[in-house]
Design a protein around this motif. Sequence first.
Motif, PDB file in Angstrom:
ATOM      1  N   ILE A 105      -4.723  -3.914  -7.863  1.00 13.35           N
ATOM      2  CA  ILE A 105      -3.662  -3.088  -7.296  1.00 13.35           C
ATOM      3  C   ILE A 105      -2.376  -3.878  -7.053  1.00 13.35           C
ATOM      4  O   ILE A 105      -1.347  -3.303  -6.713  1.00 13.35           O
ATOM      5  CB  ILE A 105      -4.123  -2.422  -5.989  1.00 13.35           C
ATOM      6  CG1 ILE A 105      -4.556  -3.453  -4.959  1.00 13.35           C
ATOM      7  CG2 ILE A 105      -5.246  -1.441  -6.262  1.00 13.35           C
ATOM      8  CD1 ILE A 105      -4.962  -2.860  -3.632  1.00 13.35           C
ATOM      9  N   GLN A 138     -10.299   4.235  -2.583  1.00  8.19           N
ATOM     10  CA  GLN A 138     -10.482   3.867  -3.981  1.00  8.19           C
ATOM     11  C   GLN A 138     -11.942   3.543  -4.290  1.00  8.19           C
ATOM     12  O   GLN A 138     -12.436   3.842  -5.373  1.00  8.19           O
ATOM     13  CB  GLN A 138      -9.581   2.688  -4.346  1.00  8.19           C
ATOM     14  CG  GLN A 138      -8.101   3.021  -4.425  1.00  8.19           C
ATOM     15  CD  GLN A 138      -7.494   3.304  -3.064  1.00  8.19           C
ATOM     16  OE1 GLN A 138      -7.902   2.715  -2.066  1.00  8.19           O
ATOM     17  NE2 GLN A 138      -6.518   4.189  -3.019  1.00  8.19           N
ATOM     18  N   GLN A 139     -12.640   2.923  -3.338  1.00  9.18           N
ATOM     19  CA  GLN A 139     -14.053   2.612  -3.545  1.00  9.18           C
ATOM     20  C   GLN A 139     -14.864   3.889  -3.722  1.00  9.18           C
ATOM     21  O   GLN A 139     -15.788   3.946  -4.536  1.00  9.18           O
ATOM     22  CB  GLN A 139     -14.601   1.792  -2.375  1.00  9.18           C
ATOM     23  CG  GLN A 139     -16.081   1.437  -2.497  1.00  9.18           C
ATOM     24  CD  GLN A 139     -16.374   0.543  -3.686  1.00  9.18           C
ATOM     25  OE1 GLN A 139     -15.815  -0.539  -3.799  1.00  9.18           O
ATOM     26  NE2 GLN A 139     -17.251   0.998  -4.577  1.00  9.18           N
ATOM     27  N   SER A 167     -11.836  -3.496   2.666  1.00  7.16           N
ATOM     28  CA  SER A 167     -10.436  -3.091   2.643  1.00  7.16           C
ATOM     29  C   SER A 167      -9.770  -3.474   1.322  1.00  7.16           C
ATOM     30  O   SER A 167     -10.345  -3.276   0.257  1.00  7.16           O
ATOM     31  CB  SER A 167      -9.698  -3.696   3.848  1.00  7.16           C
ATOM     32  OG  SER A 167      -8.426  -3.118   3.984  1.00  7.16           O
ATOM     33  N   TRP A 168      -8.553  -4.042   1.396  1.00  2.00           N
ATOM     34  CA  TRP A 168      -7.820  -4.442   0.199  1.00  2.00           C
ATOM     35  C   TRP A 168      -7.624  -5.953   0.238  1.00  2.00           C
ATOM     36  O   TRP A 168      -6.578  -6.452   0.676  1.00  2.00           O
ATOM     37  CB  TRP A 168      -6.480  -3.716   0.118  1.00  2.00           C
ATOM     38  CG  TRP A 168      -6.641  -2.245  -0.050  1.00  2.00           C
ATOM     39  CD1 TRP A 168      -6.952  -1.575  -1.187  1.00  2.00           C
ATOM     40  CD2 TRP A 168      -6.500  -1.254   0.966  1.00  2.00           C
ATOM     41  NE1 TRP A 168      -7.025  -0.227  -0.955  1.00  2.00           N
ATOM     42  CE2 TRP A 168      -6.760  -0.001   0.362  1.00  2.00           C
ATOM     43  CE3 TRP A 168      -6.204  -1.297   2.329  1.00  2.00           C
ATOM     44  CZ2 TRP A 168      -6.715   1.193   1.066  1.00  2.00           C
ATOM     45  CZ3 TRP A 168      -6.157  -0.118   3.032  1.00  2.00           C
ATOM     46  CH2 TRP A 168      -6.407   1.122   2.408  1.00  2.00           C
ATOM     47  N   ASN A 220      -4.561   6.772  -6.320  1.00  2.00           N
ATOM     48  CA  ASN A 220      -4.346   6.197  -4.990  1.00  2.00           C
ATOM     49  C   ASN A 220      -3.990   7.231  -3.927  1.00  2.00           C
ATOM     50  O   ASN A 220      -3.926   6.908  -2.751  1.00  2.00           O
ATOM     51  CB  ASN A 220      -3.231   5.152  -5.020  1.00  2.00           C
ATOM     52  CG  ASN A 220      -3.606   3.919  -5.818  1.00  2.00           C
ATOM     53  OD1 ASN A 220      -4.768   3.694  -6.127  1.00  2.00           O
ATOM     54  ND2 ASN A 220      -2.621   3.118  -6.165  1.00  2.00           N
ATOM     55  N   TYR A 262      -4.280  -8.583  -5.454  1.00  3.85           N
ATOM     56  CA  TYR A 262      -5.046  -7.793  -4.498  1.00  3.85           C
ATOM     57  C   TYR A 262      -5.905  -6.786  -5.250  1.00  3.85           C
ATOM     58  O   TYR A 262      -5.518  -6.291  -6.312  1.00  3.85           O
ATOM     59  CB  TYR A 262      -4.124  -7.044  -3.529  1.00  3.85           C
ATOM     60  CG  TYR A 262      -3.558  -7.911  -2.427  1.00  3.85           C
ATOM     61  CD1 TYR A 262      -4.153  -7.931  -1.168  1.00  3.85           C
ATOM     62  CD2 TYR A 262      -2.436  -8.698  -2.648  1.00  3.85           C
ATOM     63  CE1 TYR A 262      -3.635  -8.725  -0.149  1.00  3.85           C
ATOM     64  CE2 TYR A 262      -1.913  -9.503  -1.641  1.00  3.85           C
ATOM     65  CZ  TYR A 262      -2.517  -9.509  -0.395  1.00  3.85           C
ATOM     66  OH  TYR A 262      -2.010 -10.305   0.612  1.00  3.85           O
ATOM     67  N   THR A 263      -7.052  -6.503  -4.682  1.00  2.00           N
ATOM     68  CA  THR A 263      -7.952  -5.524  -5.259  1.00  2.00           C
ATOM     69  C   THR A 263      -8.425  -4.591  -4.150  1.00  2.00           C
ATOM     70  O   THR A 263      -7.942  -4.661  -3.020  1.00  2.00           O
ATOM     71  CB  THR A 263      -9.149  -6.218  -5.942  1.00  2.00           C
ATOM     72  OG1 THR A 263      -9.951  -5.227  -6.603  1.00  2.00           O
ATOM     73  CG2 THR A 263     -10.009  -6.986  -4.941  1.00  2.00           C
ATOM     74  N   THR A 264      -9.347  -3.715  -4.479  1.00  2.74           N
ATOM     75  CA  THR A 264      -9.901  -2.824  -3.466  1.00  2.74           C
ATOM     76  C   THR A 264     -11.348  -3.194  -3.202  1.00  2.74           C
ATOM     77  O   THR A 264     -12.077  -3.602  -4.106  1.00  2.74           O
ATOM     78  CB  THR A 264      -9.797  -1.347  -3.902  1.00  2.74           C
ATOM     79  OG1 THR A 264     -10.099  -0.505  -2.795  1.00  2.74           O
ATOM     80  CG2 THR A 264     -10.736  -1.045  -5.056  1.00  2.74           C
ATOM     81  N   MET A 291       0.796  -1.213   0.000  1.00  2.53           N
ATOM     82  CA  MET A 291       0.000   0.000   0.000  1.00  2.53           C
ATOM     83  C   MET A 291       0.839   1.279   0.000  1.00  2.53           C
ATOM     84  O   MET A 291       0.345   2.350   0.291  1.00  2.53           O
ATOM     85  CB  MET A 291      -0.917   0.024   1.234  1.00  2.53           C
ATOM     86  CG  MET A 291      -1.897  -1.121   1.231  1.00  2.53           C
ATOM     87  SD  MET A 291      -2.872  -1.091  -0.283  1.00  2.53           S
ATOM     88  CE  MET A 291      -3.078  -2.836  -0.528  1.00  2.53           C
ATOM     89  N   LYS A 329      -7.166  -9.991  -0.769  1.00  2.68           N
ATOM     90  CA  LYS A 329      -6.468 -10.838  -1.727  1.00  2.68           C
ATOM     91  C   LYS A 329      -7.508 -11.732  -2.390  1.00  2.68           C
ATOM     92  O   LYS A 329      -8.365 -12.308  -1.714  1.00  2.68           O
ATOM     93  CB  LYS A 329      -5.422 -11.691  -1.012  1.00  2.68           C
ATOM     94  CG  LYS A 329      -4.589 -12.556  -1.954  1.00  2.68           C
ATOM     95  CD  LYS A 329      -3.513 -13.312  -1.181  1.00  2.68           C
ATOM     96  CE  LYS A 329      -2.659 -14.163  -2.106  1.00  2.68           C
ATOM     97  NZ  LYS A 329      -1.605 -14.890  -1.368  1.00  2.68           N
ATOM     98  N   THR A 346     -12.818   1.843   1.452  1.00  2.27           N
ATOM     99  CA  THR A 346     -11.520   2.362   1.021  1.00  2.27           C
ATOM    100  C   THR A 346     -11.699   3.667   0.249  1.00  2.27           C
ATOM    101  O   THR A 346     -12.779   3.954  -0.284  1.00  2.27           O
ATOM    102  CB  THR A 346     -10.778   1.365   0.120  1.00  2.27           C
ATOM    103  OG1 THR A 346     -11.530   1.172  -1.088  1.00  2.27           O
ATOM    104  CG2 THR A 346     -10.579   0.030   0.827  1.00  2.27           C
TER     105      THR A 346
END
Length: 319
Positions: free
Chosen positions: A206, A221-222, A239-240, A296, A213-215, A14, A242, A219
């Motif tokens: 990301i 980013q969301q 969160s972020w 980000n 990993y994604t968002t 991150m 896996k 968050t």
Amino acid sequence: MKKMFKLQWLSVLMLAFVLVGCGAKEDTNKETVSKEDQQVEKTSYKVKDDRGVEVEFNAVPKTIVSLQPSNTEILFALGVGDKIVGATEFDTYPEEAKKIERVSSSTTFDSERILALKPDVVIAYTTGGDDENLNALKVLEDAGIKVFAIKSATSFDDVYGDIQQVASVMGIEDKGEKLNEDIKAKIAEVQAKVKDVKAKNVYLEISPKPDIYTTGSGTFQQEILNAANVKNVFADLKSWPKVSEEDVIAKNPEVILTTVNYTENPAAEILARDGWNSITAIQNKAVYFIDPDISNRPGPRIGEAVELIAKAVYPELFK
């Protein structure tokens, strides 16, 4: 030998996010306004930081060390970036920021160099709670350096709070309000263009395989995705998270966005993945790289971040 103190980062993954933010109130005893640049000259005023500490200033700071790229961007956007004498190795925007002396890497800051620079204030950050970063910053405070800590931002409101907070420290509250108004206007402009479109299902990557990993929800980013009127296929996660390749394939996104900037041609790598050819986004070659420094980083470019996402997903609306 220089002493290096470890900063509390969310994780190596991150690093690009450098999330900072939350609002604060000010207590001013005396102030006058300069007609030339509208900067408020203050004497003996206090601004509360996100540790709950009321940091007292006898005059508006003339020299600053910024230990977070988002705060550096805020300072430049407020017109006081020329006062920054020390920054991190990730301070790359605007172009002038690249010329500032580096006093911090991704994990440590050089306390002896910061002390030698004798800044009027160090604008630092905290993730909240009793983190190691605050313990390290205490060394600076014990040496007589003023430290103003800002909590990691997780929303647009936090960013607006950051801006107003920094503006209060610098005695330019009106400029902070104007900057926030401009950012909100930019977001509103983008939203007006996408409000009637049928929202597309989007997967934001990301971190690439093998550890994908994604968002998710909750968050920063969301919130950007929401503002751009796109549906995050993993919004049901927090969160972020896996995720596996099978998870992504099952979600069948219409568009894939990637903020990975440490591999060669990340969009092409995604397009070439074995087993992904059943995904609509792959079939339509709707895979796009999004600049992570914009998307980000919770700073004054969040309006640009919303526009960047919207243009990638709905290019026909921006012709």
